[in-house]
Design an enzyme around this catalytic site. Sequence first.
Site, PDB file in Angstrom:
ATOM      1  N   CYS A  45       0.633  -1.144  -0.187  1.00 35.03           N
ATOM      2  CA  CYS A  45      -0.049   0.163   0.200  1.00 35.03           C
ATOM      3  C   CYS A  45       0.825   1.219   0.152  1.00 35.03           C
ATOM      4  CB  CYS A  45      -0.705   0.114   1.269  1.00 35.03           C
ATOM      5  SG  CYS A  45      -0.205  -0.013   2.754  1.00 35.03           S
ATOM      6  N   HIS A  77      -1.523   0.584   7.460  1.00 36.28           N
ATOM      7  CA  HIS A  77      -2.415   0.701   6.226  1.00 36.28           C
ATOM      8  C   HIS A  77      -2.111   2.314   5.878  1.00 36.28           C
ATOM      9  CE1 HIS A  77      -4.650  -0.185   2.653  1.00 36.28           C
ATOM     10  NE2 HIS A  77      -5.906   0.471   3.275  1.00 36.28           N
ATOM     11  N   ASP A  99      -8.069   4.334  -1.825  1.00 39.94           N
ATOM     12  CA  ASP A  99      -7.421   3.187  -1.112  1.00 39.94           C
ATOM     13  C   ASP A  99      -6.849   2.166  -2.076  1.00 39.94           C
ATOM     14  OD1 ASP A  99      -7.106   1.032   0.733  1.00 39.94           O
ATOM     15  OD2 ASP A  99      -8.776   1.453   1.773  1.00 39.94           O
TER      16      ASP A  99
END
Length: 495
Positions: free
Chosen positions: A276, A391, A412
Site C-alpha cells: 500500500c 495501512h 485506497d
Amino acid sequence: MLLCGVCGQTLSPEEAAAAGQRRHHPRPASPDLPPCCPLCGATGGPPRCEERRRHTDTAELGPPGSRCLPAPERLPECPFCEEAAGRELEAHLWARHGHVLGDLGPGTGEQLYECPMCSLTCTSIQILEEHVDLHLEENSFLEGGNMRDLELAQQLQTEEDERQKSEEEKQEREEFKKLQRQYGLDNSGGYKQQFLKNMEREVNRGRMQPFDYHKRKADMMESLAFGVDDGKTKTSGIIEALCKYYQNENKDVRRVWLSAGVDHFHSSLGDRGWGCGYRNFQMLLSSLLQNSLYNDCLRGRRGSREEAETGHLTQTSRRDTAAIPSIPKIQSMIEDAWREGFDPHGASHFNNRLHGSKAWIGACEIYSLLTSLRIKCQIIDFHKPTGPTGHSRTIVGIEEKKNKTLCLLLFDPGCPSQEMQKLLEKNSDGTSLRLLRKYLGSLKEKQYQIVAVDGVLTLEEKAVSISENSFCLRKFKRICISSLMCVYGFMVIFF
C-alpha cells in the site's frame, strides 16, 4: 479389760490400742507367762513366737472382746514417688529414678554409662562408644540427606529456570519471525517471487490459463527490466468525473475541495498485503507529474552531491521519472536516498535494503524519497500511541456538508479497479462515493501521519535537509501507523 499375753499386765482398751499402734511390745517381764496376743487374747507357745510377733505387728484392734482383724495387704511403695510398685519395685526404681541412684546397677554393683544424647544407660564404655557412634552416623546421614535434598532442589529450580528461559526465547524468536513475515523482512522474496507464486496458485485452482500465465509473466519481467509500472492496476479520470458530479449534484454538499488529477493504483498479485505504501507513492507521483512546478524534479534529473556543490546538473545523475516507477524501482530509489544520507536511522531499521523484499514502507520512507528528489514536503503527526495497523491511503479531496461536517475523500490501494471504475460511469447517482468517503468520526486509529507536498527544494536546501532529515525523522514512529498522502494545490468548487 484385756490381759497382755506378753507381760501379763491388765490393759484398758485405750492402752491395748496404743500397744497395737506401737506394733513392738517391750520384752515380757516374765518369760514363764503363756504368750498371748495383747490385742485379741490369742495365745501361742514359744514355737509360735515369730508367728505371734507377726500377728501383733500386723493385726488391727477391733471392738472390745473381739478377735484382731487381719490388716489389709499393702504393696511396697517407691521411696521417691510413693507409687506402689509391688514386685516390680526394683524395675520401677531403675526405670523411673535410675538417674538418682547413680552408677550402681540393680543389685550387682556394676558401673553404668549414660548416653549423653538419649540418656540410655550402657554397662560398658565400649557399648556406649558404639552407641554414640550410631548417633553420629545417623546425624551425618540426615545432614547428608538434607544437603542432597538442597542440591536436588537447586538443580530442579535451575532446570526450570533454563526451561522457562528457553521457552521465552523461543516465543520471542517466533514473534520476531512473525513480525518479519508481517512486514516483509523474512527474506522470503519480493514482488517478483510473490507475483509468480500467486499466478501459479491461480493456475492450479483453474482461475488462470497456462497461456495467460506465461503472457503475464513476460509482461511482468519486461516491466521490472525497465523499472516502469505496467499500468494494469491503474484507473485514471476519477478526479475529473468527481468534478462533473459535484457540479451537477449538490444535494447535501456545501462545497468540496478536490486535488489535481490523480490516478488510482491498487495492489496486484505481486504486492498484495504489503504494497500500500508504494501504491500511494505512485498515486502521489501521478498527480505531481501533471504539475509543471515539479517538472525539473521529476522529468530527468535528481540532485546529487556534485550538483549541490557545483550548482550544475550532471548527465550521470539524470533519471527519467516521467513514467510511474514499478514497486521494485521505488525500493531502489529509497535505497538511493539512504545512500545520499537521508534517514540513516530508518535505513538501519531495514538493514539498508528494500529491493527484493516485501518490506512495508510508511511516511518516513516516502518523506526521504521525496526530499531526495528535491520535493519539499512535511510529515504532520497526529500521535497517540496505539497498536500497529500499517495501512496507508491518499487524500484526494474534502467535502463540507451543509451542516458544516467534514468528510475526507480517499483513494485506497485496497480497492480494486473494478470498483473504482464505477465512479467513471455516467449518470451516476453518487452511491459509489461511499468507496471514497471517510467521515472524521470514523477515523478510529489513535495515530495518523500525513505526508504533505509543499513545493520544491533548491539544491542548497536539499543539502541542508540531509542533516535535518535524520534528526527530525527519529521522533516519528515507523511503519506501524496509518499514513495518508496529501497533495497541496486543491481546486475548490463552491455551490
